[in-house]
Design an enzyme around this catalytic site. Structure first.
Site, PDB file in Angstrom:
ATOM      1  N   ARG A   1      -3.107  14.069  -9.757  1.00 56.37           N
ATOM      2  CA  ARG A   1      -2.086  13.332 -10.508  1.00 56.37           C
ATOM      3  C   ARG A   1      -1.865  13.958 -11.880  1.00 56.37           C
ATOM      4  O   ARG A   1      -0.717  14.096 -12.330  1.00 56.37           O
ATOM      5  CB  ARG A   1      -2.504  11.870 -10.658  1.00 56.37           C
ATOM      6  CG  ARG A   1      -1.520  11.068 -11.489  1.00 56.37           C
ATOM      7  CD  ARG A   1      -1.877   9.596 -11.542  1.00 56.37           C
ATOM      8  NE  ARG A   1      -0.918   8.877 -12.379  1.00 56.37           N
ATOM      9  CZ  ARG A   1      -0.906   7.555 -12.526  1.00 56.37           C
ATOM     10  NH1 ARG A   1      -1.770   6.809 -11.886  1.00 56.37           N
ATOM     11  NH2 ARG A   1      -0.013   6.973 -13.303  1.00 56.37           N
TER      12      ARG A   1
ATOM     13  N   HIS B   1       9.517   0.561  -5.823  1.00 52.99           N
ATOM     14  CA  HIS B   1       9.710   1.010  -7.203  1.00 52.99           C
ATOM     15  C   HIS B   1      11.163   1.334  -7.521  1.00 52.99           C
ATOM     16  O   HIS B   1      11.457   2.073  -8.450  1.00 52.99           O
ATOM     17  CB  HIS B   1       8.820   2.221  -7.519  1.00 52.99           C
ATOM     18  CG  HIS B   1       7.361   1.888  -7.587  1.00 52.99           C
ATOM     19  ND1 HIS B   1       6.390   2.817  -7.911  1.00 52.99           N
ATOM     20  CD2 HIS B   1       6.698   0.727  -7.374  1.00 52.99           C
ATOM     21  CE1 HIS B   1       5.200   2.235  -7.896  1.00 52.99           C
ATOM     22  NE2 HIS B   1       5.364   0.964  -7.570  1.00 52.99           N
TER      23      HIS B   1
ATOM     24  N   ASN C   1       0.418   5.236  -2.499  1.00 50.75           N
ATOM     25  CA  ASN C   1       1.677   5.687  -3.084  1.00 50.75           C
ATOM     26  C   ASN C   1       1.999   7.120  -2.675  1.00 50.75           C
ATOM     27  O   ASN C   1       1.099   7.886  -2.350  1.00 50.75           O
ATOM     28  CB  ASN C   1       1.594   5.594  -4.618  1.00 50.75           C
ATOM     29  CG  ASN C   1       1.844   4.187  -5.124  1.00 50.75           C
ATOM     30  OD1 ASN C   1       2.671   3.467  -4.593  1.00 50.75           O
ATOM     31  ND2 ASN C   1       1.111   3.803  -6.159  1.00 50.75           N
TER      32      ASN C   1
ATOM     33  N   CYS D   1       3.361  -3.789  -2.345  1.00 50.43           N
ATOM     34  CA  CYS D   1       3.360  -3.450  -3.764  1.00 50.43           C
ATOM     35  C   CYS D   1       3.369  -4.761  -4.539  1.00 50.43           C
ATOM     36  O   CYS D   1       3.985  -5.736  -4.101  1.00 50.43           O
ATOM     37  CB  CYS D   1       4.596  -2.610  -4.117  1.00 50.43           C
ATOM     38  SG  CYS D   1       4.700  -2.107  -5.851  1.00 50.43           S
ATOM     39  N   ASP D   2       2.692  -4.767  -5.684  1.00 50.40           N
ATOM     40  CA  ASP D   2       2.653  -6.020  -6.448  1.00 50.40           C
ATOM     41  C   ASP D   2       3.712  -6.097  -7.544  1.00 50.40           C
ATOM     42  O   ASP D   2       3.813  -7.114  -8.226  1.00 50.40           O
ATOM     43  CB  ASP D   2       1.262  -6.249  -7.040  1.00 50.40           C
ATOM     44  CG  ASP D   2       0.813  -5.134  -7.976  1.00 50.40           C
ATOM     45  OD1 ASP D   2       1.525  -4.120  -8.083  1.00 50.40           O
ATOM     46  OD2 ASP D   2      -0.258  -5.259  -8.585  1.00 50.40           O
TER      47      ASP D   2
ATOM     48  N   TYR E   1      10.005  -0.027 -12.845  1.00 52.21           N
ATOM     49  CA  TYR E   1      10.058   1.422 -12.681  1.00 52.21           C
ATOM     50  C   TYR E   1      11.458   1.985 -12.869  1.00 52.21           C
ATOM     51  O   TYR E   1      11.624   3.196 -13.062  1.00 52.21           O
ATOM     52  CB  TYR E   1       9.507   1.825 -11.309  1.00 52.21           C
ATOM     53  CG  TYR E   1       7.997   1.782 -11.250  1.00 52.21           C
ATOM     54  CD1 TYR E   1       7.236   2.923 -11.475  1.00 52.21           C
ATOM     55  CD2 TYR E   1       7.326   0.592 -10.995  1.00 52.21           C
ATOM     56  CE1 TYR E   1       5.851   2.882 -11.434  1.00 52.21           C
ATOM     57  CE2 TYR E   1       5.950   0.538 -10.958  1.00 52.21           C
ATOM     58  CZ  TYR E   1       5.217   1.688 -11.187  1.00 52.21           C
ATOM     59  OH  TYR E   1       3.845   1.638 -11.160  1.00 52.21           O
TER      60      TYR E   1
END
Length: 431
Positions: free
Chosen positions: A90, A195, A144, A165-166, A244
């Site tokens: 990442r 998102h 993800n 997804c929260d 997002y």
């Protein structure tokens, strides 16, 4: 029931176990299997789980393994929460994107594509193994980019893989708090991709309260999304976007902020895993939650959003609804069918879905706002190009995925990212 967590050495696994400990259902999870490639991380997380369960006599048993086949056999549910390349990957995603002058967030833009290219082949392999070793199991995907990974896995598992997804749940909870209503009594008219969605209505007893909220600047800017986007912009949209979407509506500002979430989490978690304990996990978790999307905010995050109750609660509700044929409605990542006219029937979308023993199916919602149709269709194309590139090793598909993403918008930049990224397969290199 037997539950397997893939990525069982992950930092957020104790959130799931804490939810399992609080679960008093007669047929709750009694066996928890943690699978991970990293034995040291498994040991660290198992220690935290044992501390969490120290005073609970009927706590689910814990088994740890680095053998995927052993983990999957005879399981009822699989939570997939893998991170291919780890936080090092990442951090590299973010650094390569930043060097190219574009956004590197892990699920949005260049970072999301790079992460998808690494993750999809592993997710597909997992889906194929589940289909053989646990054909009756349900896979709940946390990994993800959630929509992309769920769509890739669905080619092998059909409707037995569901993405969660929260973010939509958190948005609904904050809107309810701003309006002074019980979130359990509200219907969220929410639609989009993971998102990349919009809250188009918030109905209580059939009355849409969202216009009232949007017209009240003080209430609107009392919670995270209102502060993030501003009352003027939300009034212009007539909807409340998923947080997002800040990266799309305020791209220049997001790029200029230049924060590397991956580098921060990498250093933070190195400290925890070097000396794991329940106390250090809780302290690290609260710091992690407080700094979530910090580059987009001018003040501290509301304490109401720091106490969990997010994706692990969605996953538990989904698991119970399927296992006990208990009809409920949750916002999930599921095949579109005929729900949204902007995308085809097999596209994985994020919408309210009716869940029972047969799985989850989307329910009727408002169509995408006109201003969102182009973004959704473009991003679905990018997702599918990324899946195809990841599976086939096609450089041309990978290049198209980067170049067509609206947060990159340059073939030259796309080519640079593809060639400069050390974590991407050699198959994508220029020849």
């Amino acid at each position: 029931m037997r539950l397997v967590i893939l990525g069982g050495g992950g930092f957020r696994v104790p959130l799931v176990y804490r939810a399992l400990l609080a679960d008093r259902e007669p047929s709750r999870v009694t066996e928890l299997v943690l699978y991970d490639l990293d034995a040291a991380r498994l040991t660290a997380i198992a220690r935290v789980l044992q501390d969490l369960a120290s005073n609970i006599l009927d706590a689910p048993s814990i088994m740890v393994t680095t053998d995927l086949d052993e983990a999957l056999r005879d399981t009822d549910f699989v939570f997939s929460a893998i991170r291919v390349g780890g936080l090092d990957g990442r951090a590299v995603d973010e650094r390569v994107a930043a060097d190219a002058g574009v956004l590197g967030q892990e699920t949005v833009g260049a970072g999301g594509i790079a992460y998808g290219l690494r993750t999809v082949p592993v997710a597909v392999e997992i889906a194929q193994k589940v289909a053989v070793l646990a054909p009756e199991a349900w896979v709940i995907n946390f990994t993800n980019p959630a929509g992309m990974v769920t769509e890739a896995m669905s080619s092998f598992l059909g409707n037995r893989v569901i993405g969660i997804c929260d973010s939509p749940v958190g948005l609904g909870r904050r809107v309810a708090r701003a309006l002074g209503v019980d979130p359990g009594e509200a219907w969220l008219d929410y639609a989009g991709l993971n998102h990349l969605g919009w809250l188009n209505g918030f109905r209580v007893e059939g009355v849409d309260l969202l216009p009232r909220l949007i017209s009240d600047s003080a209430r609107l800017e009392s919670f995270e999304e209102g502060k993030l986007f501003g009352a003027e912009w939300l009034g212009a949209l007539g909807a409340i976007p998923n947080e997002y979407l800040h990266y799309y509506y305020f791209t220049r500002e997001a790029v200029a902020a230049g924060a590397s979430r991956g580098e921060f989490l990498l250093h933070q978690q190195e400290k925890f895993y070097s000396d794991p304990s329940l106390e250090s996990w809780e302290r690290t978790r609260l710091e992690r939650e407080a700094t979530y999307m910090a580059e987009t905010r001018d003040d501290e995050r509301d304490t109401c959003d720091l106490d969990g109750g997010g994706y692990e609660q969605v996953a538990l509700a989904l698991m119970h609804a399927i296992a006990h044929d208990r009809q409920t409605t949750l916002i999930l990542n599921v095949p579109n069918g005929s729900t949204l006219s902007a995308v085809d029937s097999t596209a994985i979308i994020e919408v309210p879905s009716l869940v029972n023993a047969n799985g989850a199916r989307p329910v009727s919602v408002s169509q995408l706002p006109e201003h969102g149709v182009g973004l959704v269709t473009t991003l679905k194309t990018v997702e599918r190009l990324t899946i195809e590139a990841a599976v086939s090793g096609s450089r041309s598909h990978a290049l198209k995925a980067f170049a067509l993403h609206p947060l990159i918008d340059s073939v030259t930049v796309a080519r640079h990212i593809l060639d400069a990224h050390p974590y991407l397969s050699g198959d994508f290199r220029a020849r």
